[in-house]
Scaffold this active site. Structure first.
Site, short mmCIF file in Angstrom:
data_model
loop_
_atom_site.label_atom_id
_atom_site.label_comp_id
_atom_site.label_asym_id
_atom_site.label_seq_id
_atom_site.Cartn_x
_atom_site.Cartn_y
_atom_site.Cartn_z
N GLY A 80 0.81 -1.22 0.00
CA GLY A 80 0.00 0.00 0.00
C GLY A 80 0.84 1.26 0.00
O GLY A 80 0.54 2.23 -0.70
N CYS A 81 1.91 1.25 0.77
CA CYS A 81 2.77 2.43 0.86
C CYS A 81 3.53 2.66 -0.44
O CYS A 81 3.75 3.80 -0.84
CB CYS A 81 3.74 2.28 2.03
SG CYS A 81 2.86 2.20 3.62
#
Length: 152
Positions: A44-45
């Site tokens: 996600g990051c």
């Protein structure tokens, strides 16, 4: 809890290049998209950082600098920046002092650091806050829309 209309708390942290970033130094010059994220090189990051990277020129054209913050070390940030060719600074908030200053909550039953984006105008006033661990790329599109509204 910080709210839209509040003055953004000042802070100083080290960047990926070893320079010092101080929020107050940006006042009067440009808006800041300050995004807090859980960890370098996680799915996600990475999606979020790469989305900011891919739209970075749009942010620059809107008079804004993008700044990412996590509790990872400067060396972790350097590797993450190089691997994904990130054109904006990542700040090492070791110990989470700035995360606490911005009242960024923990997510998933307090296990993970939260994902929160602040849009701070040239005067240092918070214009937008988006808190969502999921939808990492939504942080990018939402921040861009807010900046477009400020430019009108």
């Amino acid at each position: 809890m910080l709210q839209v209309g509040d003055q953004a708390p000042d802070f100083t942290l080290k960047t990926t290049s070893g320079d010092t970033f101080r929020l107050a130094d940006q006042r009067g010059q440009r808006s800041i998209v300050l995004y807090f994220y859980p960890k370098d090189d996680t799915p996600g990051c990475t999606a979020e950082a790469c989305s900011f990277r891919d739209q970075y020129e749009d942010f620059q054209d809107l008079g804004a600098e993008v700044v990412g913050v996590s509790s990872d070390s400067e060396s972790s940030h350097q590797k993450f920046t190089q691997k994904h060719r990130l054109p904006f600074p990542l700040l090492a908030d070791i110990g989470g002092r700035v995360r606490k200053l911005y009242e960024v909550p923990r997510a998933l039953l307090g296990i993970l650091p939260g994902r929160v984006t602040f849009v701070i105008d040239k005067n240092g006033v918070i214009q937008y806050i988006f808190n969502s661990l999921g939808g990492a790329t939504d942080h990018v599109s939402n921040a861009k829309k807010v900046l477009q509204g400020l430019a009108e």
